[in-house]
Design an enzyme around this catalytic site. Structure first.
Site, PDB file in Angstrom:
ATOM      1  N   ASP A  98     -19.964  45.503  42.779  1.00  0.00           N
ATOM      2  CA  ASP A  98     -18.876  45.020  43.828  1.00  0.00           C
ATOM      3  C   ASP A  98     -17.501  45.442  43.455  1.00  0.00           C
ATOM      4  OD1 ASP A  98     -18.121  43.120  41.994  1.00  0.00           O
ATOM      5  OD2 ASP A  98     -18.859  41.211  43.089  1.00  0.00           O
ATOM      6  N   GLY A  99     -17.197  46.065  42.526  1.00  0.00           N
ATOM      7  CA  GLY A  99     -15.942  46.526  42.098  1.00  0.00           C
ATOM      8  C   GLY A  99     -14.713  45.437  41.937  1.00  0.00           C
ATOM      9  N   ASP A 154     -17.275  54.939  26.286  1.00  0.00           N
ATOM     10  CA  ASP A 154     -16.466  54.750  27.370  1.00  0.00           C
ATOM     11  C   ASP A 154     -15.581  53.831  27.049  1.00  0.00           C
ATOM     12  OD1 ASP A 154     -19.210  53.585  27.492  1.00  0.00           O
ATOM     13  OD2 ASP A 154     -18.070  52.464  28.918  1.00  0.00           O
TER      14      ASP A 154
END
Length: 490
Positions: free
Chosen positions: A129-130, A256
């Site tokens: 959903d960010g 990352d």
């Protein structure tokens, strides 16, 4: 397309990253939030970044920090990268819930990224959903600012805001947004993204961009990309040794999450050790213990090997020669790290230099802490009282008495009591942003209380001394308070 500009807010944004080719990012606006409310705004950081604290505290400032308004000279974008996650290769990741708003030049003349974290979906959200919820935002704010105060390279936190929206995880939770500040958000995974696509042109653009902004002294060097690698290796060695020194467990040392600017980044399931256990794991997703406390130096080497691979196309000479010089540098990491670790832990026991006896003595002390289930921070800090012959003993066991006897002989030969106490004091924080305190602060904020938060912010400002009437902030957790698992915010 300009959206909802906050005219009262003036920030001298530069947007050098957005001037790179489109394949480096996706330009997108933050999602609107329902009713943003400021929890914390970092006044010290505002000053360092030449930002107006009063302006950012205003309703227009809160709209900007929540992503509800975007400045005309801001160019929001989500950065793309790839990475190894728990050793598994993922060819495309990227900012799935974060947006780079732009860069500012601080008072120290260094360029810093201003990024919103939890600002909504991007093309890299991979079904998420960010959004962020209050817990991880507060954790990152507190721990990153604490790390900065104890002189560990880190991203910083400018603000924490509740959005008024609900975020759904296992349950319904209050949404929040962090404004994160970093020298750079370029990661090992950013280099891996272009290397894996055999895009040497973009790889060179990325390396040149980073060198120009962060290591300009390398620009005219004969083999500047190899020099870049050496600088990053040294920075990562320094960083991880400092993590180990304070008992910090990052929790997700994926490529990352490995910053090329060598700052601690991505405070997901991070935590500090309470009672010392060398293979301690907090992260709920690290079932194999890949990123446990004692394994962090090994992962540092693994991550740097991944970075080295991406630089092969940029180096000069035959394939064999390129691989050889990178391999030699990687092989040197173990010895370099050991020397750095030894120096940092020597200072923890009161010695500013490495002597022949130090390593055995330090390891013996750590073995005592582990076998007797003693608190890591308070035991090292307790050496001040032991040096002063106080009645407050770290342990009453024969093993500790024997260790203390050998330690006292060594410090008597190599230094003096005053200097030893001074060195211990300045290398062992009295205050640690402990897991149970973070959890207590989150739980209180859920009921609009800020008592423990306010105390923590005071203690963070002076981590190497004990503040009167704040005694509870310096002790380890009770059995009921102990945090056994920490969680990523997604």
């Amino acid at each position: 397309k300009i959206r909802g500009n906050s005219m009262a807010i003036k920030i001298n944004f530069d947007n050098s990253f957005s001037n790179l080719p489109n394949k480096f990012y996706y330009k997108i606006f933050p999602e609107k939030t329902k009713s943003p409310n400021l929890i914390i705004l970092n006044q010290n950081l505002c000053n360092e970044l030449n930002l107006d604290y009063k302006d950012l505290s205003s309703s227009e400032g809160v709209n900007f920090l929540s992503g509800n308004s975007v400045l005309k000279n801001s160019n929001p974008l989500a950065m793309v990268y790839a990475g190894h996650q728990f050793g598994n290769w993922v060819p495309q990741l990227g900012d799935g819930r974060a947006l780079l708003l732009g860069e500012v030049i601080a008072k120290n003349n260094v360029r810093y990224d201003i990024q919103l974290k939890g600002s909504g979906r991007t093309p890299y959200s991979r079904g998420g959903d960010g959004k962020a919820w209050l817990g991880p935002v507060i954790r990152e704010y507190l721990v990153s600012e604490y790390m900065n105060k104890i002189n560990i390279p880190t991203t910083r936190s400018l603000s924490a805001i509740t959005t008024g929206d609900k975020v759904f995880r296992e349950t319904e939770l209050p949404g929040a947004i962090l404004c994160r500040v970093a020298k750079s958000h370029i990661r090992v995974g950013t280099f891996q993204y272009f290397y894996s696509r055999e895009d040497t042109k973009s790889l060179k653009i990325l390396a040149d961009y980073f060198i120009k902004n962060h290591f300009p002294n390398l620009e005219k060097k004969e083999n500047k990309y190899f020099e870049l690698f050496k600088n990053v290796v040294d920075g990562q060695i320094d960083l991880v040794a400092k993590w180990m020194k304070v008992g910090f467990i990052h929790g997700v040392m994926n490529t990352d999450n490995t910053s090329i600017s060598c700052e601690t980044i991505d405070y997901g399931p991070c935590a500090f050790i309470d009672n010392y256990k060398s293979d301690k794991v907090f992260s709920s997703i690290d079932s194999m213990g890949r990123y446990c406390y004692k394994n962090q130096p090994n992962i540092l080497m693994w991550n740097m090997a991944c970075f080295a691979t991406t630089l092969v196309p940029l180096l000069e000479g035959t394939e064999e020669k390129k691989v050889d010089i990178l391999q030699k540098e990687i092989s040197s990491i173990s010895e370099k790290y050991k020397n750095k670790w030894l120096l940092e832990f020597s200072k923890k026991i009161g010695l500013k230099k490495i002597y022949q006896e130090n390593e055995v003595l330090i390891n013996r002390f750590l073995e005592i802490l582990e076998s007797e289930n003693l608190d890591f921070t308070n035991s090292f800090r307790g050496l001040i009282k032991e040096a002063e012959n106080s009645n407050e003993l770290i342990s009453k066991t024969d093993a500790f008495k024997s260790w203390k006897n050998d330690w006292k002989k060594l410090i008597k030969n190599k230094s003096n009591q005053k200097e030893v106490c001074k060195t211990i004091t300045s290398n062992n924080p009295a205050f640690i942003m402990r897991n149970h305190l973070v959890e207590q602060i989150i739980q209180e904020l859920l009921t609009d209380k800020k008592d423990t938060l306010n105390k923590a912010l005071v203690c963070i400002e002076k981590p190497f001394e004990k503040i009167k009437h704040y005694e509870k902030m310096y002790v380890g957790p009770t059995k009921e308070q102990e945090v056994l698992r920490t969680f990523c915010g997604t």
